[in-house]
Design an enzyme around this catalytic site. Structure first.
Site, PDB file in Angstrom:
ATOM      1  N   GLY A 129       0.811  -1.223   0.000  1.00 27.50           N
ATOM      2  CA  GLY A 129       0.000   0.000   0.000  1.00 27.50           C
ATOM      3  C   GLY A 129       0.837   1.261   0.000  1.00 27.50           C
ATOM      4  O   GLY A 129       0.672   2.132   0.859  1.00 27.50           O
ATOM      5  N   ALA A 130       1.740   1.372  -1.001  1.00 22.38           N
ATOM      6  CA  ALA A 130       2.671   2.518  -1.006  1.00 22.38           C
ATOM      7  C   ALA A 130       2.308   3.579  -2.046  1.00 22.38           C
ATOM      8  O   ALA A 130       3.077   4.489  -2.287  1.00 22.38           O
ATOM      9  CB  ALA A 130       4.101   2.019  -1.228  1.00 22.38           C
TER      10      ALA A 130
ATOM     11  N   ASN B 160       1.577  -2.412   5.526  1.00 19.63           N
ATOM     12  CA  ASN B 160       1.019  -1.069   5.712  1.00 19.63           C
ATOM     13  C   ASN B 160      -0.386  -0.901   5.128  1.00 19.63           C
ATOM     14  O   ASN B 160      -1.149  -0.065   5.599  1.00 19.63           O
ATOM     15  CB  ASN B 160       1.972  -0.044   5.069  1.00 19.63           C
ATOM     16  CG  ASN B 160       1.327   1.322   4.931  1.00 19.63           C
ATOM     17  OD1 ASN B 160       1.207   2.064   5.899  1.00 19.63           O
ATOM     18  ND2 ASN B 160       0.879   1.655   3.722  1.00 19.63           N
TER      19      ASN B 160
ATOM     20  N   SER C  37      -2.352   0.834  14.837  1.00 20.51           N
ATOM     21  CA  SER C  37      -2.876   2.176  15.131  1.00 20.51           C
ATOM     22  C   SER C  37      -3.053   2.305  16.638  1.00 20.51           C
ATOM     23  O   SER C  37      -3.291   1.299  17.320  1.00 20.51           O
ATOM     24  CB  SER C  37      -4.225   2.362  14.446  1.00 20.51           C
ATOM     25  OG  SER C  37      -4.883   3.504  14.968  1.00 20.51           O
TER      26      SER C  37
ATOM     27  N   TYR D  72     -12.303  -1.411  12.640  1.00 18.51           N
ATOM     28  CA  TYR D  72     -10.914  -0.957  12.441  1.00 18.51           C
ATOM     29  C   TYR D  72     -10.063  -1.226  13.697  1.00 18.51           C
ATOM     30  O   TYR D  72      -8.959  -1.768  13.610  1.00 18.51           O
ATOM     31  CB  TYR D  72     -10.937   0.532  12.106  1.00 18.51           C
ATOM     32  CG  TYR D  72      -9.594   1.151  11.802  1.00 18.51           C
ATOM     33  CD1 TYR D  72      -8.974   0.955  10.567  1.00 18.51           C
ATOM     34  CD2 TYR D  72      -8.952   1.955  12.737  1.00 18.51           C
ATOM     35  CE1 TYR D  72      -7.751   1.540  10.280  1.00 18.51           C
ATOM     36  CE2 TYR D  72      -7.734   2.550  12.456  1.00 18.51           C
ATOM     37  CZ  TYR D  72      -7.128   2.351  11.224  1.00 18.51           C
ATOM     38  OH  TYR D  72      -5.911   2.930  10.949  1.00 18.51           O
TER      39      TYR D  72
ATOM     40  N   ALA E 194     -10.605  -3.390  16.027  1.00 18.25           N
ATOM     41  CA  ALA E 194     -10.428  -4.843  16.194  1.00 18.25           C
ATOM     42  C   ALA E 194      -9.342  -5.358  15.251  1.00 18.25           C
ATOM     43  O   ALA E 194      -8.503  -6.180  15.634  1.00 18.25           O
ATOM     44  CB  ALA E 194     -11.748  -5.566  15.937  1.00 18.25           C
TER      45      ALA E 194
ATOM     46  N   LYS F 120      -6.807  -3.692  14.083  1.00 19.16           N
ATOM     47  CA  LYS F 120      -5.498  -3.175  14.502  1.00 19.16           C
ATOM     48  C   LYS F 120      -5.031  -3.842  15.796  1.00 19.16           C
ATOM     49  O   LYS F 120      -3.842  -4.072  15.987  1.00 19.16           O
ATOM     50  CB  LYS F 120      -5.563  -1.647  14.649  1.00 19.16           C
ATOM     51  CG  LYS F 120      -5.818  -0.915  13.327  1.00 19.16           C
ATOM     52  CD  LYS F 120      -4.687  -1.170  12.337  1.00 19.16           C
ATOM     53  CE  LYS F 120      -4.852  -0.468  11.010  1.00 19.16           C
ATOM     54  NZ  LYS F 120      -3.764  -0.757  10.075  1.00 19.16           N
TER      55      LYS F 120
ATOM     56  N   ILE G 125      -2.404  11.021  11.880  1.00 18.40           N
ATOM     57  CA  ILE G 125      -1.456  11.383  10.830  1.00 18.40           C
ATOM     58  C   ILE G 125      -2.231  11.966   9.645  1.00 18.40           C
ATOM     59  O   ILE G 125      -3.246  11.386   9.228  1.00 18.40           O
ATOM     60  CB  ILE G 125      -0.656  10.143  10.350  1.00 18.40           C
ATOM     61  CG1 ILE G 125      -0.077   9.343  11.537  1.00 18.40           C
ATOM     62  CG2 ILE G 125       0.446  10.547   9.364  1.00 18.40           C
ATOM     63  CD1 ILE G 125       0.918  10.055  12.398  1.00 18.40           C
TER      64      ILE G 125
HETATM   65  P1  NAP Z   1      -4.187   5.961   2.715  1.00 17.29           P
HETATM   66  O1  NAP Z   1      -3.592   7.295   2.428  1.00 17.29           O
HETATM   67  O2  NAP Z   1      -5.637   5.746   2.526  1.00 17.29           O
HETATM   68  O3  NAP Z   1      -3.363   4.848   1.910  1.00 17.29           O
HETATM   69  C1  NAP Z   1      -3.724   3.497   2.002  1.00 17.29           C
HETATM   70  C2  NAP Z   1      -2.847   2.678   1.105  1.00 17.29           C
HETATM   71  O4  NAP Z   1      -3.235   1.303   1.225  1.00 17.29           O
HETATM   72  C3  NAP Z   1      -2.978   3.052  -0.366  1.00 17.29           C
HETATM   73  O5  NAP Z   1      -1.705   3.049  -0.957  1.00 17.29           O
HETATM   74  C4  NAP Z   1      -3.848   1.922  -0.938  1.00 17.29           C
HETATM   75  O6  NAP Z   1      -3.513   1.609  -2.286  1.00 17.29           O
HETATM   76  C5  NAP Z   1      -3.430   0.770  -0.056  1.00 17.29           C
HETATM   77  N1  NAP Z   1      -4.422  -0.311  -0.044  1.00 17.29           N
HETATM   78  C6  NAP Z   1      -5.697  -0.278   0.417  1.00 17.29           C
HETATM   79  N2  NAP Z   1      -6.289  -1.469   0.252  1.00 17.29           N
HETATM   80  C7  NAP Z   1      -5.365  -2.279  -0.332  1.00 17.29           C
HETATM   81  C8  NAP Z   1      -5.357  -3.641  -0.758  1.00 17.29           C
HETATM   82  N3  NAP Z   1      -6.430  -4.424  -0.605  1.00 17.29           N
HETATM   83  N4  NAP Z   1      -4.236  -4.136  -1.326  1.00 17.29           N
HETATM   84  C9  NAP Z   1      -3.137  -3.370  -1.485  1.00 17.29           C
HETATM   85  N5  NAP Z   1      -3.072  -2.080  -1.098  1.00 17.29           N
HETATM   86  C10 NAP Z   1      -4.178  -1.541  -0.532  1.00 17.29           C
HETATM   87  O7  NAP Z   1      -3.923   5.546   4.248  1.00 17.29           O
HETATM   88  P2  NAP Z   1      -2.746   5.951   5.271  1.00 17.29           P
HETATM   89  O8  NAP Z   1      -3.294   6.982   6.172  1.00 17.29           O
HETATM   90  O9  NAP Z   1      -1.483   6.174   4.556  1.00 17.29           O
HETATM   91  O10 NAP Z   1      -2.645   4.591   6.126  1.00 17.29           O
HETATM   92  C11 NAP Z   1      -1.616   3.639   5.953  1.00 17.29           C
HETATM   93  C12 NAP Z   1      -1.653   2.665   7.122  1.00 17.29           C
HETATM   94  O11 NAP Z   1      -1.466   3.391   8.349  1.00 17.29           O
HETATM   95  C13 NAP Z   1      -2.985   1.928   7.266  1.00 17.29           C
HETATM   96  O12 NAP Z   1      -2.757   0.609   7.690  1.00 17.29           O
HETATM   97  C14 NAP Z   1      -3.690   2.713   8.364  1.00 17.29           C
HETATM   98  O13 NAP Z   1      -4.632   1.941   9.035  1.00 17.29           O
HETATM   99  C15 NAP Z   1      -2.515   3.092   9.237  1.00 17.29           C
HETATM  100  N6  NAP Z   1      -2.779   4.239  10.109  1.00 17.29           N
HETATM  101  C16 NAP Z   1      -3.051   5.482   9.595  1.00 17.29           C
HETATM  102  C17 NAP Z   1      -3.283   6.536  10.470  1.00 17.29           C
HETATM  103  C18 NAP Z   1      -3.573   7.934   9.986  1.00 17.29           C
HETATM  104  O14 NAP Z   1      -3.836   8.800  10.828  1.00 17.29           O
HETATM  105  N7  NAP Z   1      -3.508   8.229   8.703  1.00 17.29           N
HETATM  106  C19 NAP Z   1      -3.256   6.332  11.852  1.00 17.29           C
HETATM  107  C20 NAP Z   1      -2.992   5.063  12.326  1.00 17.29           C
HETATM  108  C21 NAP Z   1      -2.745   4.022  11.459  1.00 17.29           C
HETATM  109  P3  NAP Z   1      -4.446   1.991  -3.545  1.00 17.29           P
HETATM  110  O15 NAP Z   1      -4.881   3.418  -3.364  1.00 17.29           O
HETATM  111  O16 NAP Z   1      -3.527   1.780  -4.713  1.00 17.29           O
HETATM  112  O17 NAP Z   1      -5.592   1.021  -3.526  1.00 17.29           O
END
Ligand code: NAP
Length: 248
Positions: free
Chosen positions: A13-14, A91, A143, A156, A158, A160, A189
């Site tokens: 998920g990059a 990720n 998270s 979510y 659950a 995490k 974030i």
């Molecule tokens: P984001 O901007 O929505 O990015 C999510 C990424 O995951 C995208 O690159 C997306 O790819 C990919 N993805 C989603 N479903 C997928 C699948 N089935 N297979 C492969 N890739 C998939 O989210 P983010 O905020 O960067 O979050 C990244 C991680 O950090 C997540 O695990 C999230 O739960 C965790 N997190 C985030 C926060 C926050 O505040 N942002 C806080 C705590 C934890 P595509 O767009 O190409 O589908």
């Protein structure tokens, strides 16, 4: 020499957000970077070029993290293309928020499958070459809500919390093979994921953060660099919170 020179990393998920920052920081630290995306195809292809321009070998793969067989194919492709695998960063993640009263079975299943089952899928595929090489670092992006819970995010939280139990179990099972497994728990974030939140909710969250700002994706990426590097060689089974002091 970077902190990750000589290491081959696979990040799921990059195409955007935290995963994208991790891929860029890894490349800046000298790692060869394999990464995945799913729906954001153009962004994924652009990232491959951006990483290659930093002077490292880099390749993006379109792969659905929630599908077991795709994880196995992905690891085989990475081994063929890169010749090894030292670091895996689970990720990829989604949210489908709603109060439990209104949460559908589909919302529950999707979030558990994409966030938690994905972790099982890729870790299981990746430990085979890591066990053979007797080295590996697995980093799961969980998270703070997996620790504290959060109203409106039962699915979510659950998923995490499940990742944390998984992380600790993998650390116990594979320590003797020199494979470390840790989790990083970001707080609030600024990414597209949090961009969807109600501004009033965001304001409330910010009030509760001792460092008085939202986190940036790079704040998380730097912690993931540390856990992938030999700087953290004696650290395993831990949950590193990157939350500005929000949850103590
Ligand atoms: P984001 O901007 O929505 O990015 C999510 C990424 O995951 C995208 O690159 C997306 O790819 C990919 N993805 C989603 N479903 C997928 C699948 N089935 N297979 C492969 N890739 C998939 O989210 P983010 O905020 O960067 O979050 C990244 C991680 O950090 C997540 O695990 C999230 O739960 C965790 N997190 C985030 C926060 C926050 O505040 N942002 C806080 C705590 C934890 P595509 O767009 O190409 O589908």
């Amino acid at each position: 020499m970077g902190l990750l020179t000589g290491k081959i990393a696979l990040i799921t998920g990059a195409s955007k957000g935290i995963g994208r920052s991790i891929a860029i920081q890894y490349a800046k630290q000298g790692a060869q970077v394999a990464f995945t995306y799913l729906s954001s195809v153009e962004k994924g292809q652009a990232l491959e070029k951006e990483l290659s321009d930093l002077g490292v070998k880099a390749k993006g793969y379109r792969s659905d993290a929630s599908v077991f067989t795709e994880a196995e194919n992905l690891v085989n492709s990475v081994l063929t293309d890169f010749g090894g695998l030292d670091i895996v960063v689970n990720n990829a993640g989604i949210t489908k928020d709603g109060l439990l009263m209104r949460m559908t079975e589909e919302q529950w299943d999707q979030v558990i499958t994409v966030n938690l089952k994905s972790c099982f899928n890729l870790t299981k595929a990746a430990i085979k070459p890591m066990m053979k090489a007797k080295v590996g670092s697995i980093i799961n992006i969980t998270s703070v809500v997996g620790i504290s819970g959060n109203a409106g995010q039962a699915n979510y939280a659950a998923s995490k919390a499940g990742m944390i139990g998984f992380t600790k179990s993998v650390a116990l099972e594979l320590g003797s093979r020199n494979i470390r497994c840790n989790a990083v728990a970001p707080g609030f974030i600024e990414t597209e994921m949090t961009g969807e939140l109600d501004p009033k909710v965001v304001e409330e969250w910010l009030k509760g953060i001792p460092l008085k700002r939202a986190g940036a994706a790079d704040d998380v990426a730097d912690a993931v660099v540390f856990l992938g590097s030999d700087m953290s060689r004696y650290i395993s089974g831990q949950v590193l919170q990157v939350d500005g002091g929000m949850l103590t």
